[in-house]
Design an enzyme around this catalytic site. Structure first.
Site, PDB file in Angstrom:
ATOM      1  N   GLU A 131       0.810  -1.211   0.000  1.00  0.00           N
ATOM      2  CA  GLU A 131       0.000   0.000   0.000  1.00  0.00           C
ATOM      3  C   GLU A 131       0.846   1.264   0.000  1.00  0.00           C
ATOM      4  O   GLU A 131       0.530   2.246  -0.686  1.00  0.00           O
ATOM      5  CB  GLU A 131      -0.938   0.003   1.217  1.00  0.00           C
ATOM      6  CG  GLU A 131      -1.822   1.228   1.338  1.00  0.00           C
ATOM      7  CD  GLU A 131      -2.885   1.334   0.247  1.00  0.00           C
ATOM      8  OE1 GLU A 131      -3.489   2.417   0.115  1.00  0.00           O
ATOM      9  OE2 GLU A 131      -3.104   0.336  -0.479  1.00  0.00           O
ATOM     10  N   HIS A 167      25.184   2.725   3.503  1.00  0.00           N
ATOM     11  CA  HIS A 167      25.279   4.159   3.812  1.00  0.00           C
ATOM     12  C   HIS A 167      23.906   4.757   4.122  1.00  0.00           C
ATOM     13  O   HIS A 167      23.631   5.102   5.260  1.00  0.00           O
ATOM     14  CB  HIS A 167      25.947   4.859   2.619  1.00  0.00           C
ATOM     15  CG  HIS A 167      26.184   6.318   2.802  1.00  0.00           C
ATOM     16  ND1 HIS A 167      27.246   6.982   2.240  1.00  0.00           N
ATOM     17  CD2 HIS A 167      25.477   7.283   3.463  1.00  0.00           C
ATOM     18  CE1 HIS A 167      27.201   8.265   2.551  1.00  0.00           C
ATOM     19  NE2 HIS A 167      26.131   8.470   3.288  1.00  0.00           N
ATOM     20  N   GLU A 190       8.099  -9.044 -27.861  1.00  0.00           N
ATOM     21  CA  GLU A 190       7.801  -9.173 -29.293  1.00  0.00           C
ATOM     22  C   GLU A 190       8.223 -10.549 -29.809  1.00  0.00           C
ATOM     23  O   GLU A 190       9.369 -10.955 -29.676  1.00  0.00           O
ATOM     24  CB  GLU A 190       8.543  -8.103 -30.091  1.00  0.00           C
ATOM     25  CG  GLU A 190       8.106  -6.685 -29.795  1.00  0.00           C
ATOM     26  CD  GLU A 190       8.924  -5.685 -30.602  1.00  0.00           C
ATOM     27  OE1 GLU A 190       9.005  -5.836 -31.827  1.00  0.00           O
ATOM     28  OE2 GLU A 190       9.498  -4.761 -29.989  1.00  0.00           O
ATOM     29  N   SER A 199      12.947  -4.204 -25.023  1.00  0.00           N
ATOM     30  CA  SER A 199      13.489  -2.892 -25.384  1.00  0.00           C
ATOM     31  C   SER A 199      12.478  -1.783 -25.127  1.00  0.00           C
ATOM     32  O   SER A 199      12.836  -0.611 -25.047  1.00  0.00           O
ATOM     33  CB  SER A 199      13.922  -2.881 -26.852  1.00  0.00           C
ATOM     34  OG  SER A 199      12.822  -3.191 -27.683  1.00  0.00           O
ATOM     35  N   LYS A 250      20.092  -5.505 -25.353  1.00  0.00           N
ATOM     36  CA  LYS A 250      19.656  -6.902 -25.279  1.00  0.00           C
ATOM     37  C   LYS A 250      20.566  -7.858 -26.045  1.00  0.00           C
ATOM     38  O   LYS A 250      20.442  -9.073 -25.895  1.00  0.00           O
ATOM     39  CB  LYS A 250      18.221  -7.029 -25.792  1.00  0.00           C
ATOM     40  CG  LYS A 250      17.199  -6.321 -24.913  1.00  0.00           C
ATOM     41  CD  LYS A 250      15.789  -6.625 -25.384  1.00  0.00           C
ATOM     42  CE  LYS A 250      15.409  -8.058 -25.092  1.00  0.00           C
ATOM     43  NZ  LYS A 250      14.068  -8.402 -25.589  1.00  0.00           N
TER      44      LYS A 250
END
Length: 525
Positions: free
Chosen positions: A159, A209, A292, A425, A458
């Site tokens: 949330e 840190h 794709e 991509s 890629k």
């Protein structure tokens, strides 16, 4: 010092900002007092103990453009809970010191502006921030140590993610992690690189840190800092309980439905022993999918998404020109076009610096159309396309398309406790939009995260090594990568990943003797 600062202010065309009257005026005085109050508050939260951490705010003035507004910064090496308004430094919008505190008697040190100043200036310059908070809160330190080689912190389906600018409950929050250095100022370059690589981020973690958080105003920065620390605390507690905070289901680590899954594995093992069989050890921990030609027809991208972005780029830029999001898109495009012009990239035209809306939009449209035509895999284009597509999905003019075997496979892997990620991509936002708006409903609940070209090209092996360090596997071979692109398969295999090539209708033919296993449906995996 005052005359030098006045010169800087005069260059900005606002000489009155360096006047003594303005520095002693209400706006600057209130900002000084605000920083002192916030430091005391954050000290009580454990964020700025031991003189650590720092805070800075812009002096809000409606008559002054935000980039030129004065900046108030806390000093370095000072007990934060004891600071007074007069202890603050006042800087010009470009970072020149206008006013410094007076020396206090022993044991106080000589006054010094915060060592974080160069990093704060990056947030002001690159994000047009109104305030920046640097916290040493224990949660922000420990969370970077859970996975020592990870370059990101990821969490989803919580949330409090809604309190982070640009995020909702279903979104995955991604915060870059940079490595610590001996001196704070030495972090400046890596911080600016992380900000450039993660344009949606409003924070950067520094390993071992703390964290830098920025916002449009001090309220926005404070709210987000509180949400970040809450989420880090939750993640640490969930990790101690063995619960995976990075997956939508939040099951036990390594299992989506923990107790059911555990009993299933035990029952399977018992049956295998009774039958005299060996129990194979599952080595695959997660699956990374291309989009794709793998989850989605190539034609959806080439025949639907790209034309939609091309046809709506002018309308989108005109209607959202004054929004902070579009200003950031234009800034990224300017940088890319400047580089393209230097390299002589075909179709590139200069973007006017006069900020005349019609002139800027005309040049942007020309550049974007050329980029789309060349199918360029660049972050500035992908980010703008994602924002255009978001409007299309919201207006119900677009619907995400996936192959019919994809939803069932995602559900099966989810139930089996296998994490699934997307690497495309297209921008992360574009990926989330596609899977959130399919004919089969919102499929994001089955996905653990999204990667785009900010982790690398890629077709380069190092990109897959980066992913393997991020998803928490012991070795790259525990990742299965599925793609339709031969060169991507080669790069992933070189990085040590298991690879399958997706053969779908319309995909490009593979080379003879390519040497990879192929699938025609996710049901074969």
């Amino acid at each position: 010092m005052a005359s030098a600062a006045a010169a800087v202010s005069e260059e900005e065309g606002l000489p009155h900002l360096s006047s003594q009257a303005y520095l002693e005026g209400k706006a600057v005085g209130e900002s000084r007092a605000l920083v002192a109050d916030l430091c005391r508050h954050f000290y009580n939260l454990g964020w700025v103990t031991g003189t650590g951490g720092s805070i800075t705010v812009k002096v809000h003035d409606d008559a002054v453009p935000k980039p030129h507004q004065l900046i108030v910064m806390s000093p370095s090496g000072v007990q934060k809970e004891r600071m007074m308004p007069e202890d603050m430094y006042v800087l010009t919008g470009s970072g020149a010191v206008l006013s410094a505190p007076s020396q206090k008697p022993y044991p106080h040190k000589l006054p010094k502006c915060t060592d974080c100043a160069p990093l704060f200036m990056k947030a002001y310059q690159m994000r047009n921030a109104g305030a920046v908070i640097h916290s040493h809160g224990m949660e922000s330190c420990l969370i970077t140590m859970l996975h020592p080689f990870s370059k990101e912190f990821r969490i989803t389906h919580m949330e409090m993610i809604k309190g982070i600018q640009g995020h909702g409950y279903y979104d995955e929050l991604v915060i870059p992690i940079i490595e610590n250095t001996a001196h704070e100022r030495e972090l400046t370059e890596s911080l600016s690189q992380a900000m450039a690589a993660y344009p949606k981020a409003t924070a950067v973690l520094v390993r071992n840190h703390g964290i830098y958080v920025w916002g449009d105003s001090w309220i926005n920065a404070k709210t987000q800092a509180e949400c970040y620390h809450y989420l880090f605390d939750v993640a640490l507690k969930l990790h101690q309980l063995g619960i995976d905070y990075s997956s939508p289901s939040h099951g036990l680590i390594g299992s989506t439905n923990a107790f059911q899954d555990k009993n299933k594995h035990l029952n399977d093992a018992v049956k295998a022993i009774e039958n005299g069989e060996h129990c194979p050890e599952t080595s695959r921990h997660c699956i990374v999918l291309d989009i794709e030609g793998t989850t989605t027809p190539i034609t959806f991208v080439t025949d639907v998404l790209f034309p939609y972005a091309r046809d709506n780029v002018r309308k989108h830029l005109v209607s959202t020109y004054e929004s902070e999001e579009t200003k950031e898109d234009i800034k990224l495009l300017r940088t890319q076009v400047e580089e393209d012009l230097k390299q002589g990239v075909s179709g590139s035209v200069p973007i006017p610096s006069n900020d005349v809306k019609n002139d800027v939009v005309d040049s942007l449209v020309t550049n974007v159309e050329a980029m789309i035509k060349a199918d360029r895999k660049i972050t500035s284009l992908k980010q703008l396309q994602g924002h255009i597509w978001r409007a299309g999905y919201e207006n119900k003019e677009l619907q995400g398309i996936v192959y019919e075997d994809v939803p069932e496979a995602l559900k099966k892997w989810h139930v089996n406790g296998t994490k699934v990620y997307i690497y495309s991509s297209g921008s992360r936002e574009a990926q989330r939009l596609l899977f959130a708006n399919t004919l089969y409903g919102d499929l994001r609940k089955y996905l653990s995260g999204f990667f785009d070209t900010t982790v690398g090209n890629k077709k380069e092996s190092r990109s897959y090594l980066e992913i393997s360090q991020t998803v928490g596997v012991n070795k790259p071979s525990q990742i299965l990568f599925v793609t339709d692109v031969y060169q991507e398969a080669v790069a992933a295999r070189a990085a040590g990943l298991e690879v399958l090539i997706s053969v779908r209708p319309g995909n490009a033919p593979l080379p003879d003797n390519h040497g990879f296993k192929t699938i025609r449906s996710f049901a074969e995996i």
